[in-house]
Design a protein around this motif. Structure first.
Motif, PDB file in Angstrom:
ATOM      1  N   GLY A 128       0.791  -1.226   0.000  1.00  0.00           N
ATOM      2  CA  GLY A 128       0.000   0.000   0.000  1.00  0.00           C
ATOM      3  C   GLY A 128       0.819   1.271   0.000  1.00  0.00           C
ATOM      4  N   GLU A 129       2.155   1.156   0.122  1.00  0.00           N
ATOM      5  CA  GLU A 129       3.005   2.337   0.189  1.00  0.00           C
ATOM      6  C   GLU A 129       3.908   2.423  -1.036  1.00  0.00           C
ATOM      7  N   THR A 130       4.501   3.610  -1.234  1.00  0.00           N
ATOM      8  CA  THR A 130       5.476   3.835  -2.297  1.00  0.00           C
ATOM      9  C   THR A 130       6.661   4.579  -1.692  1.00  0.00           C
ATOM     10  N   PHE A 131       7.595   4.974  -2.529  1.00  0.00           N
ATOM     11  CA  PHE A 131       8.747   5.730  -2.040  1.00  0.00           C
ATOM     12  C   PHE A 131       8.374   7.158  -1.635  1.00  0.00           C
ATOM     13  N   TYR A 132       7.160   7.587  -1.949  1.00  0.00           N
ATOM     14  CA  TYR A 132       6.709   8.934  -1.620  1.00  0.00           C
ATOM     15  C   TYR A 132       5.618   8.863  -0.558  1.00  0.00           C
ATOM     16  N   SER A 133       5.728   9.699   0.451  1.00  0.00           N
ATOM     17  CA  SER A 133       4.823   9.620   1.602  1.00  0.00           C
ATOM     18  C   SER A 133       3.354   9.803   1.235  1.00  0.00           C
ATOM     19  N   GLU A 134       3.077  10.661   0.269  1.00  0.00           N
ATOM     20  CA  GLU A 134       1.680  10.973  -0.043  1.00  0.00           C
ATOM     21  C   GLU A 134       1.076  10.077  -1.121  1.00  0.00           C
ATOM     22  N   ILE A 135       1.895   9.308  -1.811  1.00  0.00           N
ATOM     23  CA  ILE A 135       1.378   8.445  -2.885  1.00  0.00           C
ATOM     24  C   ILE A 135       1.253   7.022  -2.362  1.00  0.00           C
ATOM     25  N   HIS A 136       0.058   6.473  -2.481  1.00  0.00           N
ATOM     26  CA  HIS A 136      -0.209   5.112  -2.024  1.00  0.00           C
ATOM     27  C   HIS A 136      -0.482   4.215  -3.225  1.00  0.00           C
ATOM     28  N   GLU A 137      -0.235   2.916  -3.047  1.00  0.00           N
ATOM     29  CA  GLU A 137      -0.562   1.938  -4.072  1.00  0.00           C
ATOM     30  C   GLU A 137      -1.648   1.021  -3.533  1.00  0.00           C
ATOM     31  N   LEU A 138      -2.677   0.810  -4.345  1.00  0.00           N
ATOM     32  CA  LEU A 138      -3.751  -0.073  -3.920  1.00  0.00           C
ATOM     33  C   LEU A 138      -3.210  -1.502  -3.879  1.00  0.00           C
ATOM     34  N   PRO A 139      -3.233  -2.151  -2.705  1.00  0.00           N
ATOM     35  CA  PRO A 139      -2.692  -3.511  -2.617  1.00  0.00           C
ATOM     36  C   PRO A 139      -3.513  -4.489  -3.461  1.00  0.00           C
ATOM     37  N   PRO A 140      -2.898  -5.575  -3.902  1.00  0.00           N
ATOM     38  CA  PRO A 140      -3.651  -6.589  -4.661  1.00  0.00           C
ATOM     39  C   PRO A 140      -4.854  -7.096  -3.867  1.00  0.00           C
ATOM     40  N   GLY A 141      -5.962  -7.340  -4.576  1.00  0.00           N
ATOM     41  CA  GLY A 141      -7.147  -7.881  -3.931  1.00  0.00           C
ATOM     42  C   GLY A 141      -7.865  -6.908  -3.024  1.00  0.00           C
ATOM     43  N   HIS A 142      -7.610  -5.599  -3.196  1.00  0.00           N
ATOM     44  CA  HIS A 142      -8.253  -4.589  -2.354  1.00  0.00           C
ATOM     45  C   HIS A 142      -9.145  -3.671  -3.189  1.00  0.00           C
ATOM     46  N   LEU A 143     -10.108  -3.083  -2.525  1.00  0.00           N
ATOM     47  CA  LEU A 143     -11.057  -2.168  -3.144  1.00  0.00           C
ATOM     48  C   LEU A 143     -10.914  -0.797  -2.507  1.00  0.00           C
ATOM     49  N   GLY A 150     -17.804  11.220   0.148  1.00  0.00           N
ATOM     50  CA  GLY A 150     -17.883  12.344   1.076  1.00  0.00           C
ATOM     51  C   GLY A 150     -16.530  12.846   1.530  1.00  0.00           C
ATOM     52  N   GLY A 151     -15.552  12.807   0.649  1.00  0.00           N
ATOM     53  CA  GLY A 151     -14.226  13.304   0.993  1.00  0.00           C
ATOM     54  C   GLY A 151     -13.367  12.320   1.764  1.00  0.00           C
ATOM     55  N   ARG A 152     -13.873  11.105   1.983  1.00  0.00           N
ATOM     56  CA  ARG A 152     -13.114  10.099   2.706  1.00  0.00           C
ATOM     57  C   ARG A 152     -12.769   8.933   1.793  1.00  0.00           C
ATOM     58  N   VAL A 153     -11.642   8.319   2.063  1.00  0.00           N
ATOM     59  CA  VAL A 153     -11.168   7.183   1.271  1.00  0.00           C
ATOM     60  C   VAL A 153     -10.984   5.995   2.199  1.00  0.00           C
ATOM     61  N   ALA A 154     -11.503   4.849   1.788  1.00  0.00           N
ATOM     62  CA  ALA A 154     -11.333   3.616   2.554  1.00  0.00           C
ATOM     63  C   ALA A 154     -10.779   2.538   1.630  1.00  0.00           C
ATOM     64  N   VAL A 155      -9.861   1.755   2.154  1.00  0.00           N
ATOM     65  CA  VAL A 155      -9.283   0.642   1.408  1.00  0.00           C
ATOM     66  C   VAL A 155      -9.533  -0.629   2.208  1.00  0.00           C
ATOM     67  N   ALA A 156     -10.129  -1.623   1.561  1.00  0.00           N
ATOM     68  CA  ALA A 156     -10.458  -2.864   2.261  1.00  0.00           C
ATOM     69  C   ALA A 156     -10.259  -4.047   1.317  1.00  0.00           C
ATOM     70  N   PRO A 157      -9.882  -5.203   1.854  1.00  0.00           N
ATOM     71  CA  PRO A 157      -9.709  -6.382   0.998  1.00  0.00           C
ATOM     72  C   PRO A 157     -11.052  -6.923   0.519  1.00  0.00           C
TER      73      PRO A 157
END
Length: 199
Positions: free
Chosen positions: A52-67, A72-79
């Motif tokens: 879920g992380e990258t070399f940059y603090s603010e950029i995330h990678e969606l992990p495999p098998g996750h949605l 409403g301005g919020r982000v959720a990541v779940a398998p």
């Protein structure tokens, strides 16, 4: 599902940016870019960034098998899916294992026979040679061409002779690509680092 195609995102101040390549998100970041210390530590130890992380603090990678859900301005990541390991195969002798291997490979290769002409990358290793052999078995009339890398300037890394022998045995036309001439570190211009991995 298994992460073949990456999805990168930034969620900041109620705004969500999404891209298939990390570099596309870099212009949205403030300069200087803030590195992710956890990813740097992993890199020093020869490991990729944490899930879920990258070399940059603010950029995330969606992990495999996750949605990723944004509302409403919020982000959720779940398998939503995970690979289920198959139970170990326990057979009584080597012949039974060989038979099971042939049955599985034949079944899988039938699912991947192309409708038109196709290429098979071929080294001298067991993996690519097995795939090529089973494809030829299940589709003997398909128009396959083998492609292999050659590195005559680096003899200890050159497997082209063995790949050629495998191609002849399988009845495949062979296209040889000179890897040593295409090697990016062959000259000074090739010594550069992608911004996705700033090291």
């Amino acid at each position: 599902r298994i992460g073949i195609q990456s999805i990168f995102y930034i969620a900041r101040n109620g705004v969500l940016w999404i891209a298939g390549q990390l570099e596309a998100l870099l212009p949205t970041l403030a300069v200087p870019l803030r590195l992710n210390p956890r990813a740097v530590v992993n890199y020093v130890h020869g490991r990729p960034p944490p899930p879920g992380e990258t070399f940059y603090s603010e950029i995330h990678e969606l992990p495999p098998g996750h949605l990723l859900t944004a509302y409403g301005g919020r982000v959720a990541v779940a398998p939503y899916w995970q690979l289920t390991p198959q139970p170990p195969l326990r057979l009584h002798d080597d012949a039974a294992y060989a038979s099971a291997y042939r049955e599985i490979m034949t079944r899988v290769m039938r699912e991947y026979v192309p409708a038109n002409k196709a290429a098979i990358t071929l080294s001298s290793g067991l993996d690519s040679t097995s795939v090529a052999a089973f494809l030829r078995t299940v589709a003997p009339d398909a128009g396959f061409t083998a492609i292999t890398w050659a590195a005559p300037e680096i003899p200890e890394a050159d497997e082209s002779q063995y790949a050629a022998e495998a191609a002849v045995r399988l009845g495949l036309p062979l296209l040889t690509v000179r890897a040593d001439l295409a090697w990016t570190l062959r000259d000074a211009e090739g010594i550069s680092t992608a911004r996705a991995a700033p090291y």
